[in-house]
Design an enzyme around this catalytic site. Structure first.
Site, PDB file in Angstrom:
ATOM      1  N   CYS A   9       0.837  -1.198   0.000  1.00  0.00           N
ATOM      2  CA  CYS A   9       0.000   0.000   0.000  1.00  0.00           C
ATOM      3  C   CYS A   9       0.878   1.257   0.000  1.00  0.00           C
ATOM      4  O   CYS A   9       1.501   1.564  -0.992  1.00  0.00           O
ATOM      5  CB  CYS A   9      -0.977  -0.039   1.172  1.00  0.00           C
ATOM      6  SG  CYS A   9      -2.377   1.091   1.008  1.00  0.00           S
ATOM      7  N   HIS A  22      -3.545  -5.601   1.153  1.00  0.00           N
ATOM      8  CA  HIS A  22      -2.822  -5.880   2.385  1.00  0.00           C
ATOM      9  C   HIS A  22      -2.820  -7.379   2.722  1.00  0.00           C
ATOM     10  O   HIS A  22      -3.729  -7.859   3.406  1.00  0.00           O
ATOM     11  CB  HIS A  22      -3.479  -5.132   3.548  1.00  0.00           C
ATOM     12  CG  HIS A  22      -3.228  -3.664   3.561  1.00  0.00           C
ATOM     13  ND1 HIS A  22      -2.241  -3.072   4.319  1.00  0.00           N
ATOM     14  CD2 HIS A  22      -3.852  -2.653   2.897  1.00  0.00           C
ATOM     15  CE1 HIS A  22      -2.268  -1.765   4.143  1.00  0.00           C
ATOM     16  NE2 HIS A  22      -3.237  -1.473   3.283  1.00  0.00           N
ATOM     17  N   GLU A  68      -1.074  -8.968   4.878  1.00  0.00           N
ATOM     18  CA  GLU A  68      -0.907  -9.205   6.315  1.00  0.00           C
ATOM     19  C   GLU A  68      -2.248  -9.241   7.058  1.00  0.00           C
ATOM     20  O   GLU A  68      -2.325  -9.737   8.188  1.00  0.00           O
ATOM     21  CB  GLU A  68       0.012  -8.140   6.938  1.00  0.00           C
ATOM     22  CG  GLU A  68      -0.597  -6.756   7.135  1.00  0.00           C
ATOM     23  CD  GLU A  68      -0.640  -5.899   5.896  1.00  0.00           C
ATOM     24  OE1 GLU A  68      -1.021  -4.720   5.998  1.00  0.00           O
ATOM     25  OE2 GLU A  68      -0.297  -6.405   4.801  1.00  0.00           O
TER      26      GLU A  68
END
Length: 273
Positions: free
Chosen positions: A100, A234, A236
């Site tokens: 990002c 994202h 994660e």
């Protein structure tokens, strides 16, 4: 190299976020992640050397409030005091991931797309304001279109579609006016396009499946050597399946779609170094 000896630099500065989630992803895989402030790498406080780590991760967020434009100040600070060391890090084959805002930083530094070497003198792309002119926070479907170069997708079968959330206002990948076709073709030929936005049927579609209007539905790219990658979604945030928005309506093991990205880079480091 043993997994437990791998040191991961999770870089942070004012305004970054999701570094805790990234830290936890690498910790769960048995490596040694460490939060490192940019001032530590530039020698301004509690000096650290980037070359003591085996991977660099630049997280998302709104570094320096995204003043000027997203990622510009973070990148400027890197270029002013850390670029020589960072260039050597990449040339030595160590992996760099920007997620990002981190993707925006890598583009601003010239590390991506870097079509003719390790670092371009001037940025060859920009991550512009979303076509919707608003912040887009939604699950996205991205297809792995890498043909094998990218070290972050080694454990992901080609053509697989991943559900990974996005959260950004400036994610529209664009190239300089008059050079769009030339740069895009270079990326395709060099296997630098890693992820593309798709709809549930796997088709390349417009909004909302492409949340920002990015050219060629690009959600992530890597450099010519495959060891630097930037992506807007994202990973994660979906390390485990129960982190997916539809996990109660689907079947599968505990693994989320983002886990294999982190596993891929850990496996790469273990085998190469």
């Amino acid at each position: 190299m043993k997994t437990e000896d791998i040191k991961i630099c999770v870089l942070r500065m004012e305004g970054t976020n999701c570094e805790q989630e990234i830290y936890q992803c690498f910790k769960r895989l048995g490596t040694q992640p460490e939060f490192v402030h940019l001032n530590q790498l530039t020698g301004e406080h509690e000096k650290r050397s980037l070359l003591d780590y085996q991977a660099l991760i630049i997280p998302g967020g709104f570094s320096a409030g995204d003043y000027v434009r997203a990622g510009a100040i973070f990148a400027a600070r890197i270029k002013s005091k850390l670029m020589k060391e960072l260039k050597k890090f990449v040339e030595d084959g160590y992996p760099v991931l920007g997620i990002c805002n981190g993707f925006q930083v890598l583009v601003e530094t010239g590390l991506l797309p870097a079509t003719d070497g390790y670092v371009s003198e001037y940025p060859e792309a920009v991550l512009n304001i979303n076509d919707s002119f608003r912040f887009e926070c939604r699950p996205t479907l991205i297809k792995n279109v890498s043909r094998g170069k990218c070290v972050f997708t080694k454990n992901i079968e080609g053509g697989r579609i991943l559900k990974i959330p996005c959260a950004h206002a400036e994610g529209k990948l664009m190239f300089p006016s008059g050079k769009e076709d030339k740069i895009l073709q270079k990326l395709i030929d060099a296997d630098q396009i890693v992820f593309r936005y798709v709809d549930p049927d796997g088709n390349y579609a417009g909004y909302p499946w492409n949340p920002n209007g990015s050219v060629y539905n690009i959600a992530g790219i890597c450099n010519r050597y495959g060891n630097v990658m930037g992506m807007m979604p994202h990973p994660e945030r979906v390390f485990y399946r129960y982190m997916h928005p539809d996990w109660t309506r689907t079947e599968g093991d505990e693994n989320g779609d983002g886990k294999k990205i982190f596993e891929s880079v850990v496996d790469y480091i273990r085998k190469k170094f």
